[in-house]
Design an enzyme around this catalytic site. Structure first.
Site, PDB file in Angstrom:
ATOM      1  N   ASP A  11       0.856  -1.192   0.000  1.00  0.00           N
ATOM      2  CA  ASP A  11       0.000   0.000   0.000  1.00  0.00           C
ATOM      3  C   ASP A  11       0.890   1.239   0.000  1.00  0.00           C
ATOM      4  OD1 ASP A  11      -2.090   1.727   0.186  1.00  0.00           O
ATOM      5  OD2 ASP A  11      -2.847   1.024   2.106  1.00  0.00           O
ATOM      6  N   ASP A 105      -3.520   2.545  -5.583  1.00  0.00           N
ATOM      7  CA  ASP A 105      -2.357   2.583  -4.680  1.00  0.00           C
ATOM      8  C   ASP A 105      -2.209   1.336  -3.808  1.00  0.00           C
ATOM      9  OD1 ASP A 105      -4.584   2.988  -3.114  1.00  0.00           O
ATOM     10  OD2 ASP A 105      -3.852   4.794  -2.128  1.00  0.00           O
ATOM     11  N   GLU A 106      -2.861   0.237  -4.183  1.00  0.00           N
ATOM     12  CA  GLU A 106      -2.898  -0.935  -3.303  1.00  0.00           C
ATOM     13  C   GLU A 106      -2.797  -2.225  -4.128  1.00  0.00           C
ATOM     14  OE1 GLU A 106      -5.804  -2.510   0.322  1.00  0.00           O
ATOM     15  OE2 GLU A 106      -6.557  -1.082  -1.153  1.00  0.00           O
TER      16      GLU A 106
END
EC number: 2.7.7.7
Length: 406
Positions: A11, A105-106
């Site tokens: 993350d 973003d993960e």
């Protein structure tokens, strides 16, 4: 003998803020807020320096400015964030055999069996360092037997987490944490659990599963399993969808402008809902016309990243007006959104007011519960067959439809 799984969760730390700092190094270690600049805007992301003042994502920008007046407030640039997200994706793709991109973003990746060649813990740390070195973006990771524990571990170790939960220690790691750390426990469920006197995961671990099921229904069993660290949702291999479209071939060729307009609005409305449902934004809108002589024309326009009806529908209408020049009977019309980027709907908060955001959230909740046609614009009420049964952004490659009426 069953193989012990090794699942890593990655993350990016305060991604939008980190991206801005990469572009503007003078912002390093300073309080930064990214989001809508007006008083009615919403915070899309905030640096750790602002959190000590009580700032968090999703709060009104007006409140955030009052809490942390020294913060630098930035509108945000979705195209830069998308570009940087792709850079991180490519590093991960080059290093691991199978991964899932959960959002802009993960990420999750399955590292099972890689310890035959080198230690998994060391590999995870080297992957983190490679991403930082190659993209200049800090990223955290959690490593455990499954996605749920790894995700919780990442959150507990941030920023720049290197949290490794050894097999057999999951229950002990989870026990002291608040119950709302469990993915799937939202505000309503959290309140129900608090009302029962359940504040920590340890309490759920001591309860029979039937008790939680009686209170929370079938979700109770899933939450109980997650509290024990034994829920194992699969890694969904990454397939990046580049576009989404729909088209209508009329039974009879038509120049009925009322009908054509209603169909275009229904198409744009349906596709915009699918974007929001899949946490996607589009940057390119195109309209297609096929006349009765089978001549086909299309026109497209670049726009700022969005998934909002009030931006997309007027653009579709404008393109159709520019395109429809032959004044002939029309056989087919279509709408396509491309240049898609992944990410939370928050990426679209730079221009949204709280009222508009609330309206879309309410409409989408109703559609999700009662079906896509439960809330429609009056103009598209009679266009019943536009809409999709499934989710086009479920990680599967796009299905190519054979249009029978060509």
């Amino acid at each position: 003998m069953s193989i012990t799984k090794s699942i890593i969760h990655l993350d990016l730390d305060t991604f939008f803020v980190s991206a801005e700092r990469r572009e503007h190094p003078e912002l390093n270690k300073k309080p930064v807020i990214v989001g809508g600049l007006g008083d009615r805007g919403v915070v899309a992301a905030c640096s750790y320096e602002t959190r000590n003042f009580g700032v968090h994502s999703g709060m009104p920008m007006k409140v955030a400015r009052q809490l942390c007046p020294a913060a630098t407030v930035i509108k945000g640039n979705a195209s830069i964030y998308t570009k940087f997200s792709h850079e991180v994706t490519e590093v991960i793709r080059s290093k691991v055999p199978s991964f899932e991109k959960a959002s802009v973003d993960e990420f999750y990746a399955d590292l099972t069996g890689m310890d035959r060649f080198f230690g998994i813990n060391q590999f995870a740390k080297e992957l983190q360092q490679s991403i930082l070195k190659e993209t200049r973006l800090p990223i955290s990771f959690g490593l455990s037997q499954n996605k749920i524990v790894s995700k919780i571990a990442t959150g507990e170790g941030k920023p720049y987490a290197q949290k490794i939960i050894d097999p057999g220690t999951e229950k002990n790691f989870l026990a002291p944490l608040p119950v709302n750390k469990i993915p799937m426990v939202g505000n309503k469920t959290f309140q129900k659990l608090l009302n029962l006197g359940i504040r920590r995961i340890e309490t759920i671990q001591k309860m029979p599963v039937e008790v939680l099921e009686s209170v929370l229904g079938k979700n109770g069993r899933t939450i109980w399993k997650r509290a024990h660290g034994i829920d194992n949702p699969p890694i969904i291999p990454f397939h990046e969808r580049k576009s989404i479209s729909t088209e209508r071939t009329f039974n009879r060729d038509t120049i009925d402008m009322v009908r054509l307009h209603a169909t275009l609005v229904a198409m744009a409305e349906s596709l915009a809902y699918q974007l929001r449902r899949g946490n996607k934004l589009t940057s390119n809108v195109s309209v297609r016309i096929r006349y009765s002589d089978f001549q086909t024309y299309s026109k497209q326009a670049k726009i700022s990243y969005t998934s909002a009806d009030h931006i997309l529908i007027p653009k579709v209408e404008e393109l159709f007006k520019q395109l429809y020049s032959r004044r002939m009977l029309i056989r087919l019309i279509g709408v396509r959104f491309s240049g898609l980027v992944g990410g939370h709907y928050q990426i679209n908060l730079f221009d949204d007011s709280e009222e508009m955001l609330s309206l879309y959230n309410s409409m989408d909740k109703i559609k999700k519960r009662f079906g896509e046609h439960s809330v429609m614009r009056a103009v598209s009420m009679d266009v019943k067959t536009i809409g999709r049964m499934g989710n086009p952004f479920n990680g599967e490659p796009p299905v190519v439809l054979a249009h029978r009426k060509q």
